[in-house]
Design a protein around this motif. Structure first.
Motif, PDB file in Angstrom:
ATOM      1  N   GLU A  33     -27.334 -16.270  14.374  1.00 65.24           N
ATOM      2  CA  GLU A  33     -27.444 -14.960  13.727  1.00 65.24           C
ATOM      3  C   GLU A  33     -28.627 -14.163  14.261  1.00 65.24           C
ATOM      4  N   LEU A  34     -29.682 -14.879  14.630  1.00 61.98           N
ATOM      5  CA  LEU A  34     -30.860 -14.221  15.204  1.00 61.98           C
ATOM      6  C   LEU A  34     -30.728 -14.022  16.712  1.00 61.98           C
ATOM      7  N   ASN A  35     -29.589 -14.488  17.241  1.00 61.54           N
ATOM      8  CA  ASN A  35     -29.342 -14.411  18.684  1.00 61.54           C
ATOM      9  C   ASN A  35     -30.427 -15.146  19.473  1.00 61.54           C
ATOM     10  N   THR A  36     -30.846 -16.284  18.920  1.00 62.27           N
ATOM     11  CA  THR A  36     -31.918 -17.070  19.548  1.00 62.27           C
ATOM     12  C   THR A  36     -31.534 -18.549  19.570  1.00 62.27           C
ATOM     13  N   ILE A  37     -30.344 -18.839  20.058  1.00 59.45           N
ATOM     14  CA  ILE A  37     -29.907 -20.231  20.093  1.00 59.45           C
ATOM     15  C   ILE A  37     -30.817 -21.073  20.987  1.00 59.45           C
ATOM     16  N   GLU A  38     -31.535 -20.401  21.899  1.00 62.58           N
ATOM     17  CA  GLU A  38     -32.471 -21.122  22.769  1.00 62.58           C
ATOM     18  C   GLU A  38     -33.620 -21.747  21.978  1.00 62.58           C
ATOM     19  N   LEU A  39     -33.786 -21.323  20.725  1.00 60.43           N
ATOM     20  CA  LEU A  39     -34.813 -21.950  19.885  1.00 60.43           C
ATOM     21  C   LEU A  39     -34.525 -23.428  19.646  1.00 60.43           C
ATOM     22  N   SER A  40     -33.316 -23.844  19.931  1.00 65.06           N
ATOM     23  CA  SER A  40     -33.001 -25.272  19.782  1.00 65.06           C
ATOM     24  C   SER A  40     -33.853 -26.115  20.728  1.00 65.06           C
ATOM     25  N   TYR A  41     -34.236 -25.535  21.868  1.00 67.88           N
ATOM     26  CA  TYR A  41     -35.151 -26.248  22.768  1.00 67.88           C
ATOM     27  C   TYR A  41     -36.515 -26.440  22.099  1.00 67.88           C
ATOM     28  N   ALA A  42     -37.001 -25.384  21.452  1.00 68.20           N
ATOM     29  CA  ALA A  42     -38.296 -25.460  20.771  1.00 68.20           C
ATOM     30  C   ALA A  42     -38.239 -26.439  19.604  1.00 68.20           C
ATOM     31  N   ALA A  43     -37.113 -26.433  18.888  1.00 59.44           N
ATOM     32  CA  ALA A  43     -36.958 -27.366  17.767  1.00 59.44           C
ATOM     33  C   ALA A  43     -36.985 -28.809  18.264  1.00 59.44           C
ATOM     34  N   PHE A  44     -36.340 -29.042  19.395  1.00 57.68           N
ATOM     35  CA  PHE A  44     -36.340 -30.389  19.976  1.00 57.68           C
ATOM     36  C   PHE A  44     -37.748 -30.783  20.404  1.00 57.68           C
ATOM     37  N   LEU A  45     -38.487 -29.838  20.970  1.00 53.63           N
ATOM     38  CA  LEU A  45     -39.866 -30.112  21.379  1.00 53.63           C
ATOM     39  C   LEU A  45     -40.725 -30.498  20.173  1.00 53.63           C
ATOM     40  N   LEU A  46     -40.577 -29.774  19.072  1.00 45.91           N
ATOM     41  CA  LEU A  46     -41.354 -30.092  17.868  1.00 45.91           C
ATOM     42  C   LEU A  46     -41.030 -31.489  17.349  1.00 45.91           C
ATOM     43  N   TYR A  73     -31.443 -33.632  23.818  1.00 41.68           N
ATOM     44  CA  TYR A  73     -31.228 -32.276  23.329  1.00 41.68           C
ATOM     45  C   TYR A  73     -31.234 -32.285  21.803  1.00 41.68           C
ATOM     46  N   PHE A  74     -31.301 -31.103  21.224  1.00 41.23           N
ATOM     47  CA  PHE A  74     -31.381 -30.938  19.776  1.00 41.23           C
ATOM     48  C   PHE A  74     -30.028 -31.238  19.139  1.00 41.23           C
ATOM     49  N   GLN A  75     -30.017 -32.215  18.245  1.00 41.86           N
ATOM     50  CA  GLN A  75     -28.803 -32.614  17.555  1.00 41.86           C
ATOM     51  C   GLN A  75     -29.201 -33.355  16.280  1.00 41.86           C
ATOM     52  N   PRO A  76     -28.272 -33.605  15.382  1.00 41.42           N
ATOM     53  CA  PRO A  76     -28.643 -34.195  14.084  1.00 41.42           C
ATOM     54  C   PRO A  76     -29.341 -35.545  14.167  1.00 41.42           C
ATOM     55  N   CYS A  77     -28.950 -36.386  15.120  1.00 45.80           N
ATOM     56  CA  CYS A  77     -29.526 -37.731  15.161  1.00 45.80           C
ATOM     57  C   CYS A  77     -31.029 -37.715  15.415  1.00 45.80           C
ATOM     58  N   VAL A  78     -31.543 -36.630  16.019  1.00 50.87           N
ATOM     59  CA  VAL A  78     -32.972 -36.562  16.327  1.00 50.87           C
ATOM     60  C   VAL A  78     -33.813 -36.561  15.054  1.00 50.87           C
TER      61      VAL A  78
END
Length: 251
Positions: free
Chosen positions: A91-104, A161-166
């Motif tokens: 919705e925010l047009n920022t799906i690339e934030l999944s990379y940042a979420a994975f990094l965190l 990559y960012f996914q639920p199991c992480v």
């Protein structure tokens, strides 16, 4: 004589000033190590492997890629909380934030395992033993990643990559909290893992909670406190979306 008994005030002030500096240096050291680990980890591109299946329902809900009419995208969602996170990214047009979420989450992974090692083996941050542990940690993950992150029967925790199991990383946070007598947080972190990926982490969370309860009872002879911790995790199990249906969910 007075100086010998009370100590030199200047020396006392110097010692008090060194302690905060030492703590700050230790914190900076471990944060730099965690950041190096997270930044040097292998990240795979978006929609690699089964990440597309984890993002699909959120993509359909936001009509990303015209997927709102896709049959699978409109099927029952076994991961509603994770889907809500991904939907917000779309919705925010920022799906690339999944990379940042994975990094965190990688940062939490390193910090939690390092904290567990320090607690179990009485390692002081920044000491020689700390350097050895970090060296072994990096070597294991980069020299033989299939052993460190591949999992058994492809049931892994990290992946690339960012996914639920992480969110299984919160299980490590729970163990660390319990080792430090923070029982409320130990239950809270298990709940996060179970809610984000019910199919993978509800059963391990229940086993860990039972273990925590047994240890509490053995150490404190407090059946009430042990049962309270178990009841908290059981409540999470009851409200979990996986409690009403059992769908095959791959990590």
């Amino acid at each position: 004589m007075k100086s010998e008994i009370n100590g030199n005030p200047t020396d006392l002030q110097s010692t008090q000033q060194k302690r905060p500096n030492k703590t700050a240096n230790q914190t900076i050291f471990i944060l730099i190590a965690a950041l190096l680990f997270a930044l040097s980890f292998t990240y795979k591109p978006l929609y690699t492997d089964n990440q597309n299946t984890k993002f699909l329902i959120a993509a359909g809900q936001t009509n990303h890629g015209q997927l709102s009419q896709d049959w699978l995208a409109n099927s029952i969602d076994p991961l509603p909380i994770f889907t809500a996170i991904i939907r917000a990214f779309y919705e925010l047009n920022t799906i690339e934030l999944s990379y940042a979420a994975f990094l965190l989450l990688l940062l939490l992974y390193f910090l939690s395992l390092n904290a567990i090692a320090e607690k179990l083996f009485s390692i002081q941050t920044g000491s020689r033993a700390s350097f050895i542990f970090i060296l072994l940690f990096f070597s294991l993950h980069y020299a033989i990643p299939s052993v460190a992150t591949g999992g058994m029967a492809y049931q892994y925790l990290l992946g690339n990559y960012f996914q639920p199991c992480v969110f299984g990383i919160f299980v490590f946070l729970s163990i660390n909290s319990f080792l430090r007598k923070q029982t409320l947080f130990s239950s809270l972190w298990l709940s996060v893992a179970a809610l984000l990926h019910p199919g993978a982490y509800i059963f391990p969370s229940l086993l860990l909670t039972a273990s925590y309860g047994f240890i509490i009872y053995r150490e404190q002879r407090s059946l009430l406190r042990a049962l309270t911790l178990t009841a908290m995790e059981s409540e999470v199990r009851a409200v979990s979306p996986d409690s009403r249906r059992r769908l095959p969910i791959r990590s």
